[in-house]
Design an enzyme around this catalytic site. Structure first.
Site, PDB file in Angstrom:
ATOM      1  N   THR A   1       0.819  -1.206   0.000  1.00 59.09           N
ATOM      2  CA  THR A   1       0.000   0.000   0.000  1.00 59.09           C
ATOM      3  C   THR A   1       0.858   1.264   0.000  1.00 59.09           C
ATOM      4  O   THR A   1       1.982   1.251   0.525  1.00 59.09           O
ATOM      5  CB  THR A   1      -0.906  -0.005   1.252  1.00 59.09           C
ATOM      6  N   ASP A   2       0.287   2.354  -0.493  1.00 59.24           N
ATOM      7  CA  ASP A   2       0.981   3.644  -0.412  1.00 59.24           C
ATOM      8  C   ASP A   2       1.034   4.164   1.028  1.00 59.24           C
ATOM      9  O   ASP A   2       1.803   5.079   1.335  1.00 59.24           O
ATOM     10  CB  ASP A   2       0.321   4.683  -1.337  1.00 59.24           C
TER      11      ASP A   2
ATOM     12  N   TYR B   1      -2.232  -0.482  10.945  1.00 61.82           N
ATOM     13  CA  TYR B   1      -2.353  -1.160   9.640  1.00 61.82           C
ATOM     14  C   TYR B   1      -1.115  -0.898   8.778  1.00 61.82           C
ATOM     15  O   TYR B   1      -0.463  -1.834   8.297  1.00 61.82           O
ATOM     16  CB  TYR B   1      -3.618  -0.693   8.905  1.00 61.82           C
TER      17      TYR B   1
HETATM   18  P1  NAD Z   1      -9.997  -7.240   1.980  1.00 62.45           P
HETATM   19  O1  NAD Z   1     -10.057  -6.939   3.432  1.00 62.45           O
HETATM   20  O2  NAD Z   1     -11.194  -6.940   1.131  1.00 62.45           O
HETATM   21  O3  NAD Z   1      -9.673  -8.785   1.757  1.00 62.45           O
HETATM   22  C1  NAD Z   1      -8.693  -9.447   2.502  1.00 62.45           C
HETATM   23  C2  NAD Z   1      -8.853 -10.942   2.232  1.00 62.45           C
HETATM   24  O4  NAD Z   1      -7.818 -11.620   2.947  1.00 62.45           O
HETATM   25  C3  NAD Z   1     -10.183 -11.522   2.724  1.00 62.45           C
HETATM   26  O5  NAD Z   1     -10.730 -12.389   1.763  1.00 62.45           O
HETATM   27  C4  NAD Z   1      -9.801 -12.288   3.993  1.00 62.45           C
HETATM   28  O6  NAD Z   1     -10.658 -13.386   4.262  1.00 62.45           O
HETATM   29  C5  NAD Z   1      -8.387 -12.735   3.642  1.00 62.45           C
HETATM   30  N1  NAD Z   1      -7.581 -12.998   4.840  1.00 62.45           N
HETATM   31  C6  NAD Z   1      -7.435 -12.203   5.934  1.00 62.45           C
HETATM   32  N2  NAD Z   1      -6.632 -12.793   6.834  1.00 62.45           N
HETATM   33  C7  NAD Z   1      -6.247 -13.976   6.293  1.00 62.45           C
HETATM   34  C8  NAD Z   1      -5.402 -15.035   6.721  1.00 62.45           C
HETATM   35  N3  NAD Z   1      -4.795 -14.991   7.919  1.00 62.45           N
HETATM   36  N4  NAD Z   1      -5.221 -16.086   5.903  1.00 62.45           N
HETATM   37  C9  NAD Z   1      -5.826 -16.139   4.697  1.00 62.45           C
HETATM   38  N5  NAD Z   1      -6.652 -15.181   4.245  1.00 62.45           N
HETATM   39  C10 NAD Z   1      -6.851 -14.123   5.024  1.00 62.45           C
HETATM   40  O7  NAD Z   1      -8.718  -6.511   1.434  1.00 62.45           O
HETATM   41  P2  NAD Z   1      -8.465  -5.738   0.059  1.00 62.45           P
HETATM   42  O8  NAD Z   1      -8.969  -4.365   0.180  1.00 62.45           O
HETATM   43  O9  NAD Z   1      -8.913  -6.597  -1.057  1.00 62.45           O
HETATM   44  O10 NAD Z   1      -6.873  -5.654   0.070  1.00 62.45           O
HETATM   45  C11 NAD Z   1      -6.091  -6.700  -0.495  1.00 62.45           C
HETATM   46  C12 NAD Z   1      -4.623  -6.365  -0.335  1.00 62.45           C
HETATM   47  O11 NAD Z   1      -4.353  -5.131  -0.987  1.00 62.45           O
HETATM   48  C13 NAD Z   1      -4.169  -6.160   1.118  1.00 62.45           C
HETATM   49  O12 NAD Z   1      -2.885  -6.706   1.237  1.00 62.45           O
HETATM   50  C14 NAD Z   1      -4.134  -4.651   1.298  1.00 62.45           C
HETATM   51  O13 NAD Z   1      -3.195  -4.288   2.266  1.00 62.45           O
HETATM   52  C15 NAD Z   1      -3.720  -4.220  -0.092  1.00 62.45           C
HETATM   53  N6  NAD Z   1      -4.154  -2.886  -0.491  1.00 62.45           N
HETATM   54  C16 NAD Z   1      -5.487  -2.564  -0.501  1.00 62.45           C
HETATM   55  C17 NAD Z   1      -5.896  -1.314  -0.961  1.00 62.45           C
HETATM   56  C18 NAD Z   1      -7.342  -0.927  -1.011  1.00 62.45           C
HETATM   57  O14 NAD Z   1      -7.635   0.207  -1.381  1.00 62.45           O
HETATM   58  N7  NAD Z   1      -8.290  -1.799  -0.680  1.00 62.45           N
HETATM   59  C19 NAD Z   1      -4.927  -0.401  -1.388  1.00 62.45           C
HETATM   60  C20 NAD Z   1      -3.574  -0.742  -1.303  1.00 62.45           C
HETATM   61  C21 NAD Z   1      -3.208  -2.002  -0.889  1.00 62.45           C
HETATM   62  O1  DAU Z   2      -4.186   4.021   0.396  1.00 61.97           O
HETATM   63  C1  DAU Z   2      -4.372   2.643   0.306  1.00 61.97           C
HETATM   64  C2  DAU Z   2      -5.265   2.169   1.430  1.00 61.97           C
HETATM   65  O2  DAU Z   2      -6.595   2.589   1.092  1.00 61.97           O
HETATM   66  C3  DAU Z   2      -5.232   0.658   1.633  1.00 61.97           C
HETATM   67  O3  DAU Z   2      -3.942   0.279   2.021  1.00 61.97           O
HETATM   68  C4  DAU Z   2      -6.253   0.219   2.687  1.00 61.97           C
HETATM   69  O4  DAU Z   2      -6.284  -1.197   2.763  1.00 61.97           O
HETATM   70  C5  DAU Z   2      -7.618   0.724   2.260  1.00 61.97           C
HETATM   71  O5  DAU Z   2      -8.579   0.412   3.251  1.00 61.97           O
HETATM   72  C6  DAU Z   2      -7.583   2.237   2.026  1.00 61.97           C
HETATM   73  O6  DAU Z   2      -7.347   2.930   3.264  1.00 61.97           O
HETATM   74  P1  DAU Z   2      -8.095   4.309   3.626  1.00 61.97           P
HETATM   75  O7  DAU Z   2      -8.060   4.475   5.091  1.00 61.97           O
HETATM   76  O8  DAU Z   2      -7.591   5.420   2.788  1.00 61.97           O
HETATM   77  O9  DAU Z   2      -9.587   3.942   3.087  1.00 61.97           O
HETATM   78  P2  DAU Z   2     -11.028   4.219   3.709  1.00 61.97           P
HETATM   79  O10 DAU Z   2     -12.021   3.819   2.665  1.00 61.97           O
HETATM   80  O11 DAU Z   2     -11.181   3.633   5.065  1.00 61.97           O
HETATM   81  O12 DAU Z   2     -11.045   5.803   3.858  1.00 61.97           O
HETATM   82  C7  DAU Z   2     -10.833   6.644   2.742  1.00 61.97           C
HETATM   83  C8  DAU Z   2     -10.833   8.079   3.260  1.00 61.97           C
HETATM   84  O13 DAU Z   2     -12.159   8.400   3.709  1.00 61.97           O
HETATM   85  C9  DAU Z   2      -9.938   8.301   4.460  1.00 61.97           C
HETATM   86  O14 DAU Z   2      -9.369   9.605   4.383  1.00 61.97           O
HETATM   87  C10 DAU Z   2     -10.881   8.228   5.657  1.00 61.97           C
HETATM   88  C11 DAU Z   2     -12.178   8.774   5.090  1.00 61.97           C
HETATM   89  N1  DAU Z   2     -13.409   8.195   5.673  1.00 61.97           N
HETATM   90  C12 DAU Z   2     -13.533   6.837   5.707  1.00 61.97           C
HETATM   91  C13 DAU Z   2     -14.676   6.267   6.235  1.00 61.97           C
HETATM   92  C14 DAU Z   2     -14.804   4.763   6.301  1.00 61.97           C
HETATM   93  C15 DAU Z   2     -14.437   9.028   6.083  1.00 61.97           C
HETATM   94  O15 DAU Z   2     -14.337  10.266   6.003  1.00 61.97           O
HETATM   95  N2  DAU Z   2     -15.564   8.455   6.593  1.00 61.97           N
HETATM   96  C16 DAU Z   2     -15.720   7.118   6.704  1.00 61.97           C
HETATM   97  O16 DAU Z   2     -16.776   6.657   7.199  1.00 61.97           O
END
Ligand code: NAD
Ligand code: DAU
Length: 367
Positions: free
Chosen positions: A148-149, A174
């Protein structure tokens, strides 16, 4: 679903791979599994996922009868399970998405984040290292770590975007746990020569995004006529990456990336949270005639800020663009419209996720 695939090979250009995709039942992982099975139908795809609250088998239902797809419920921290899969499935590639991923949950309970994100990544690396060594260290094996960033910390308003050489400065449990896992991946390449790849991307959005995250939470609350909780002053900035673009970027890095290297992936779409929420409200007003409250902007409520809330993230994606030829295809306006349409058309997917357990979590965060 359509994907930006201009910069990656076709199935015919290469020998089949045999992959474990960890976290393949989560948001990005399941999008990636669909992308990969569609694009490389001859590859063996084994999803290893513990099905935590964020994992959902419905995300993969369409692949149930796909001949080269297999789902295994299991924990990445369980070495015996990982060893058996590597051996029995003759795996050459791990794409590692599994993680605890939500910042707010890491503030409420960091232990699971350290366990899964650090110990889990270590377990996979160590198992894959031994598997790779026992097969004579083939050069085509890959361990692709999804990061992640957020590991880079927070930017000021005029700072350039995060590049691959920006120092790590994680601010939440996190992001600190993801930073720990990144350092292990780097060390396994440096020490053992393991052919690792790492990508650090910005905020993803699109289909199958769990309701706790900003975009699905706002869509669902608008449909239910519930307040839209904007943290702090709403001026925090995120760089939004459509999940299909992320999938094509990871594909590009797996096929063209240099082992040991990191590539940052961004959407080139910096938006202030409050502006994003306004865009979602306006799209909902346009696309959902039955809204209980309209205009939906009336639901916006500023709430107490997230502790340690990072102010701004932005990615400098020069390296992946110039070295590997990848650029994102989706604009935030286009991607948000597609996403809102998906949440409107897939209520059967998200309604069951608003469980009693989820409501209890919600009450805690938004108390
Ligand atoms: P998510 O929370 O939607 O999914 C995570 C998945 O991992 C789930 O299916 C969960 O069951 C599985 N999991 C959790 N713990 C586990 C374990 N111990 N063993 C096996 N499986 C397990 O997450 P996401 O948003 O899809 O993110 C996926 C990856 O991308 C993560 O590594 C996250 O850090 C990274 N990432 C996400 C974002 C974002 O915006 N969502 C951005 C940057 C990086
Ligand atoms: O930047 C990459 C990351 O983006 C990933 O590594 C994480 O897994 C992913 O969850 C996401 O993190 P953020 O904390 O940026 O995402 P989130 O959707 O939780 O929040 C986005 C922005 O919105 C953040 O500035 C917090 C704000 N927010 C979030 C929620 C849930 C609100 O203002 N209200 C809310 O209810």
């Amino acid at each position: 679903m359509t994907f930006n695939s201009s910069s990656v090979p076709t199935s015919a250009d290469r020998a089949p791979r045999r992959l474990i995709i960890t976290g393949g039942a989560g948001f990005i992982g399941s999008n990636f599994v669909h992308y990969w099975c569609q694009k490389y139908p001859s590859d063996r795809v084994v999803v290893l996922d513990a099905l935590t609250y964020a994992g959902n088998l419905n995300n993969l239902a369409a692949l149930e009868n796909h001949p080269s797809f297999r789902f295994v419920k299991g924990d990445i921290c369980d070495r015996a399970t990982v060893d058996a899969l590597l051996r029995d499935e003759s795996i050459d590639t791990i794409v590692h998405f599994a993680a605890e991923s939500h910042v707010d949950r890491s503030i409420l309970g960091p232990a699971a984040f350290v366990h899964t994100n650090v110990v889990g990544t270590f377990t996979l690396l160590e198992a894959f290292r031994q598997h790779w060594q026992s097969h004579g260290q083939p050069s085509y094996y890959r361990f692709h770590h999804i990061s992640t960033d957020e590991v880079y910390g927070s930017l000021g308003p005029d700072d350039p975007g995060f590049s691959e050489t920006t120092p790590y400065m994680p601010n939440s449990p996190y992001s600190a746990s993801k930073a720990g896992s990144d350092h292990l991946v780097r060390a396994y390449h440096h020490t053992y020569g393991l052919p690792t790849l790492m990508t650090n991307c910005s905020n993803n959005y699109g289909p199958y995004h769990f309701p706790e995250k900003l975009i699905p939470l706002m869509c669902i609350n608008i449909l239910m006529g519930k307040p839209l909780p904007v943290y702090g002053d709403g001026q925090n900035i995120r760089d939004w990456l459509y999940v299909g673009d992320h999938c094509s970027a990871v594909d590009t890095v797996i096929h063209r990336g240099t082992p040991g290297e990191t590539y940052n992936i961004g959407g080139n779409n910096e938006v202030k949270n409050i502006d994003l929420v306004h865009m979602l409200c306006d799209l909902m007003d346009e696309l959902a005639p039955e809204l209980p409250v309209r205009p939906a902007r009336k639901l916006i409520t500023f709430v107490k800020d997230r502790p340690g809330h990072d102010r701004r993230y932005a990615i400098d994606a020069t390296k992946i663009r110039t070295e590997l030829g990848w650029t994102p295809a989706e604009t935030v306006a286009g991607g948000l419209r597609r996403t809102v349409e998906w949440y409107l058309a897939n209520r059967d997917w998200w309604q069951p996720l608003l469980s009693e357990e989820y409501q209890a979590y919600y009450r805690q965060v938004y108390a």
